[in-house]
Enzyme design. Sequence first.
Site, PDB file in Angstrom:
ATOM      1  N   THR A 125       0.826  -1.205   0.000  1.00  0.00           N
ATOM      2  CA  THR A 125       0.000   0.000   0.000  1.00  0.00           C
ATOM      3  C   THR A 125       0.861   1.256   0.000  1.00  0.00           C
ATOM      4  O   THR A 125       1.978   1.250   0.535  1.00  0.00           O
ATOM      5  CB  THR A 125      -0.920   0.011   1.243  1.00  0.00           C
ATOM      6  OG1 THR A 125      -1.471   1.313   1.406  1.00  0.00           O
ATOM      7  CG2 THR A 125      -0.165  -0.329   2.527  1.00  0.00           C
ATOM      8  N   ASP A 126       0.302   2.325  -0.555  1.00  0.00           N
ATOM      9  CA  ASP A 126       1.025   3.612  -0.530  1.00  0.00           C
ATOM     10  C   ASP A 126       1.132   4.173   0.885  1.00  0.00           C
ATOM     11  O   ASP A 126       1.888   5.112   1.129  1.00  0.00           O
ATOM     12  CB  ASP A 126       0.359   4.628  -1.467  1.00  0.00           C
ATOM     13  CG  ASP A 126      -1.079   4.981  -1.079  1.00  0.00           C
ATOM     14  OD1 ASP A 126      -1.627   4.362  -0.144  1.00  0.00           O
ATOM     15  OD2 ASP A 126      -1.655   5.881  -1.725  1.00  0.00           O
ATOM     16  N   GLU A 127       0.354   3.589   1.823  1.00  0.00           N
ATOM     17  CA  GLU A 127       0.365   4.122   3.192  1.00  0.00           C
ATOM     18  C   GLU A 127       1.715   3.897   3.874  1.00  0.00           C
ATOM     19  O   GLU A 127       2.001   4.500   4.907  1.00  0.00           O
ATOM     20  CB  GLU A 127      -0.789   3.522   4.016  1.00  0.00           C
ATOM     21  CG  GLU A 127      -2.124   3.844   3.381  1.00  0.00           C
ATOM     22  CD  GLU A 127      -3.350   3.580   4.240  1.00  0.00           C
ATOM     23  OE1 GLU A 127      -3.242   3.604   5.472  1.00  0.00           O
ATOM     24  OE2 GLU A 127      -4.425   3.362   3.649  1.00  0.00           O
ATOM     25  N   TYR A 153      -1.659  -0.160  11.169  1.00  0.00           N
ATOM     26  CA  TYR A 153      -1.863  -0.842   9.880  1.00  0.00           C
ATOM     27  C   TYR A 153      -0.692  -0.574   8.935  1.00  0.00           C
ATOM     28  O   TYR A 153      -0.066  -1.511   8.427  1.00  0.00           O
ATOM     29  CB  TYR A 153      -3.177  -0.378   9.228  1.00  0.00           C
ATOM     30  CG  TYR A 153      -3.271  -0.718   7.746  1.00  0.00           C
ATOM     31  CD1 TYR A 153      -3.369  -2.033   7.317  1.00  0.00           C
ATOM     32  CD2 TYR A 153      -3.225   0.287   6.777  1.00  0.00           C
ATOM     33  CE1 TYR A 153      -3.429  -2.347   5.955  1.00  0.00           C
ATOM     34  CE2 TYR A 153      -3.291  -0.013   5.417  1.00  0.00           C
ATOM     35  CZ  TYR A 153      -3.387  -1.335   5.011  1.00  0.00           C
ATOM     36  OH  TYR A 153      -3.433  -1.638   3.677  1.00  0.00           O
TER      37      TYR A 153
HETATM   38  P1  NAD Z   1     -10.098  -6.793   2.805  1.00  0.00           P
HETATM   39  O1  NAD Z   1     -10.035  -6.473   4.253  1.00  0.00           O
HETATM   40  O2  NAD Z   1     -11.332  -6.484   2.034  1.00  0.00           O
HETATM   41  O3  NAD Z   1      -9.806  -8.361   2.593  1.00  0.00           O
HETATM   42  C1  NAD Z   1      -8.809  -9.041   3.292  1.00  0.00           C
HETATM   43  C2  NAD Z   1      -9.014 -10.534   3.082  1.00  0.00           C
HETATM   44  O4  NAD Z   1      -7.947 -11.223   3.758  1.00  0.00           O
HETATM   45  C3  NAD Z   1     -10.325 -11.071   3.683  1.00  0.00           C
HETATM   46  O5  NAD Z   1     -10.942 -11.955   2.775  1.00  0.00           O
HETATM   47  C4  NAD Z   1      -9.877 -11.804   4.937  1.00  0.00           C
HETATM   48  O6  NAD Z   1     -10.718 -12.887   5.290  1.00  0.00           O
HETATM   49  C5  NAD Z   1      -8.503 -12.279   4.520  1.00  0.00           C
HETATM   50  N1  NAD Z   1      -7.620 -12.521   5.673  1.00  0.00           N
HETATM   51  C6  NAD Z   1      -7.447 -11.724   6.765  1.00  0.00           C
HETATM   52  N2  NAD Z   1      -6.603 -12.314   7.623  1.00  0.00           N
HETATM   53  C7  NAD Z   1      -6.230 -13.503   7.074  1.00  0.00           C
HETATM   54  C8  NAD Z   1      -5.365 -14.547   7.482  1.00  0.00           C
HETATM   55  N3  NAD Z   1      -4.707 -14.478   8.645  1.00  0.00           N
HETATM   56  N4  NAD Z   1      -5.213 -15.606   6.665  1.00  0.00           N
HETATM   57  C9  NAD Z   1      -5.871 -15.683   5.492  1.00  0.00           C
HETATM   58  N5  NAD Z   1      -6.723 -14.721   5.053  1.00  0.00           N
HETATM   59  C10 NAD Z   1      -6.896 -13.643   5.834  1.00  0.00           C
HETATM   60  O7  NAD Z   1      -8.827  -6.072   2.175  1.00  0.00           O
HETATM   61  P2  NAD Z   1      -8.624  -5.416   0.725  1.00  0.00           P
HETATM   62  O8  NAD Z   1      -9.077  -4.014   0.769  1.00  0.00           O
HETATM   63  O9  NAD Z   1      -9.141  -6.337  -0.326  1.00  0.00           O
HETATM   64  O10 NAD Z   1      -7.038  -5.386   0.657  1.00  0.00           O
HETATM   65  C11 NAD Z   1      -6.298  -6.498   0.140  1.00  0.00           C
HETATM   66  C12 NAD Z   1      -4.821  -6.183   0.174  1.00  0.00           C
HETATM   67  O11 NAD Z   1      -4.558  -5.005  -0.575  1.00  0.00           O
HETATM   68  C13 NAD Z   1      -4.282  -5.902   1.583  1.00  0.00           C
HETATM   69  O12 NAD Z   1      -3.020  -6.489   1.687  1.00  0.00           O
HETATM   70  C14 NAD Z   1      -4.193  -4.396   1.655  1.00  0.00           C
HETATM   71  O13 NAD Z   1      -3.180  -3.999   2.543  1.00  0.00           O
HETATM   72  C15 NAD Z   1      -3.857  -4.062   0.215  1.00  0.00           C
HETATM   73  N6  NAD Z   1      -4.275  -2.730  -0.256  1.00  0.00           N
HETATM   74  C16 NAD Z   1      -5.568  -2.325  -0.103  1.00  0.00           C
HETATM   75  C17 NAD Z   1      -5.948  -1.079  -0.597  1.00  0.00           C
HETATM   76  C18 NAD Z   1      -7.379  -0.618  -0.488  1.00  0.00           C
HETATM   77  O14 NAD Z   1      -7.672   0.528  -0.859  1.00  0.00           O
HETATM   78  N7  NAD Z   1      -8.325  -1.426  -0.050  1.00  0.00           N
HETATM   79  C19 NAD Z   1      -5.026  -0.263  -1.235  1.00  0.00           C
HETATM   80  C20 NAD Z   1      -3.700  -0.711  -1.368  1.00  0.00           C
HETATM   81  C21 NAD Z   1      -3.346  -1.956  -0.880  1.00  0.00           C
HETATM   82  P1  TYD Z   2     -10.612   4.504   4.536  1.00  0.00           P
HETATM   83  O1  TYD Z   2     -11.625   4.073   3.533  1.00  0.00           O
HETATM   84  O2  TYD Z   2     -10.666   3.931   5.903  1.00  0.00           O
HETATM   85  O3  TYD Z   2      -9.186   4.284   3.865  1.00  0.00           O
HETATM   86  P2  TYD Z   2      -7.704   4.769   4.371  1.00  0.00           P
HETATM   87  O4  TYD Z   2      -7.797   5.311   5.729  1.00  0.00           O
HETATM   88  O5  TYD Z   2      -6.921   3.499   4.314  1.00  0.00           O
HETATM   89  O6  TYD Z   2      -7.256   5.778   3.375  1.00  0.00           O
HETATM   90  O7  TYD Z   2     -10.725   6.081   4.699  1.00  0.00           O
HETATM   91  C1  TYD Z   2     -10.542   6.952   3.597  1.00  0.00           C
HETATM   92  C2  TYD Z   2     -10.589   8.376   4.125  1.00  0.00           C
HETATM   93  O8  TYD Z   2     -11.918   8.647   4.596  1.00  0.00           O
HETATM   94  C3  TYD Z   2      -9.679   8.617   5.311  1.00  0.00           C
HETATM   95  O9  TYD Z   2      -9.117   9.917   5.208  1.00  0.00           O
HETATM   96  C4  TYD Z   2     -10.591   8.546   6.523  1.00  0.00           C
HETATM   97  C5  TYD Z   2     -11.912   9.041   5.963  1.00  0.00           C
HETATM   98  N1  TYD Z   2     -13.141   8.464   6.591  1.00  0.00           N
HETATM   99  C6  TYD Z   2     -14.147   9.305   7.086  1.00  0.00           C
HETATM  100  O10 TYD Z   2     -14.043  10.545   7.034  1.00  0.00           O
HETATM  101  N2  TYD Z   2     -15.251   8.731   7.646  1.00  0.00           N
HETATM  102  C7  TYD Z   2     -15.410   7.383   7.739  1.00  0.00           C
HETATM  103  O11 TYD Z   2     -16.438   6.920   8.298  1.00  0.00           O
HETATM  104  C8  TYD Z   2     -14.376   6.532   7.211  1.00  0.00           C
HETATM  105  C9  TYD Z   2     -14.500   5.038   7.282  1.00  0.00           C
HETATM  106  C10 TYD Z   2     -13.269   7.122   6.636  1.00  0.00           C
END
Ligand code: NAD
Ligand code: TYD
Length: 339
Positions: A125-127, A153
């Site tokens: 992630t970019d975070e 995280y």
């Molecule tokens: P999500 O929370 O929707 O899904 C996570 C999945 O992982 C779930 O199906 C959960 O059951 C599974 N999981 C959790 N713990 C586990 C374990 N111990 N063993 C096996 N499976 C397990 O997450 P997401 O948003 O789909 O993100 C997926 C990946 O992409 C993550 O690694 C996250 O850090 C990365 N990512 C997400 C975003 C975003 O915007 N959502 C952006 C950049 C990177």
């Molecule tokens: P989020 O979807 O949790 O992603 P991330 O924190 O990983 O970027 O949140 C996106 C942005 O929205 C973040 O700046 C926090 C804000 N946010 C709210 O203002 N209200 C909410 O209820 C949530 C879940 C997020």
Amino acid sequence: MKILITGGAGFIGANFVFYMLKEHPDYDIVCLDALTYAGNLETLEPAMKNDRFKFVKGDVADREVVFKLFEEEGFNVVVNFAAESHVDRSIEDPGIFLKTNILGTQVLMDACNKYGIDRFHQVGTDEVYGDLPLDRPDLFFTETTPITASSPYSASKASADLLVMAYHRTYGLPVTISRCSNNYGPYQFPEKLIPLMIANALADKELPVYGEGLNVRDWLYVEDHCRAIDLILHEGKVGEVYNIGGHNEMKNIDIVKLICKYLDKPETLIKYVTDRKGHDLRYAIDPTKIHEELGWLPTTMFADGIKKTIDWYLDNQDWWKNIISGEYQEYYEKMYGNR
Ligand code: NAD
Ligand code: TYD
């Protein structure tokens, strides 16, 4: 070609399963997922009908389960999506983030070392780059931006990335890492900003915006992320990190207002609530490397992607209503009840 996709019952992992089944009709795919609160087997129902797809319930941090699976299946490629992914939950309870995101990654790589693999891809992630100031729109995250982390995280994801690079250098594990900006699209768990606001707006509930809503995120449609990972698997250079983002920076408040407008709901639903602790101000990816080296560019513009996403949540209300009817209610009350 046999691919292990971990975390495939979550948001991006499930979209990646569908993408790979469609784009590579000759690949076999195994999904390993612990089905935590964020994993949903119902999401994978369309894939279950495909005999090139297999689902295994298990924890990536469980060495016995992971090693047995590697021994039985003989994977060529591993793509690691499995993670605890919500910043707010990591602030409440960091422990499980460290276990899944760091130790889980280690167990998977140990199995790769033991049984052999052509590629281990870490979905990052970019975070991990921390945040950028709001008054410096000229600054972007590149692959050489120093790693710093604001939340438990992002610290856990940064630790995993460091471990992945260490396994490459020390054991010669053929790794790649991608670091993507915020994703949006179908099947995102309703605790995240966009689906939470859609679900609340449809129920005429308050829309809880943290702080003043001025924090900026760089949004990418999930399918563009999936295509970037596919490209990195096939054409990316081992040992390299690739940033993924589409130059689509938006203030949170503007996204919430846009959702209100599209759903024809009043902005009076918006409620400014106590800010997130340590809230990152701005994320912004410089995707020059993946564009120049691999020819990747996003194809879905935000104006279209957000409409497609809202329409998906409108058309698939059973999917998310099922989720928010259970333990999610307790989570919501805990996080937003007295905010
Ligand atoms: P999500 O929370 O929707 O899904 C996570 C999945 O992982 C779930 O199906 C959960 O059951 C599974 N999981 C959790 N713990 C586990 C374990 N111990 N063993 C096996 N499976 C397990 O997450 P997401 O948003 O789909 O993100 C997926 C990946 O992409 C993550 O690694 C996250 O850090 C990365 N990512 C997400 C975003 C975003 O915007 N959502 C952006 C950049 C990177
Ligand atoms: P989020 O979807 O949790 O992603 P991330 O924190 O990983 O970027 O949140 C996106 C942005 O929205 C973040 O700046 C926090 C804000 N946010 C709210 O203002 N209200 C909410 O209820 C949530 C879940 C997020």
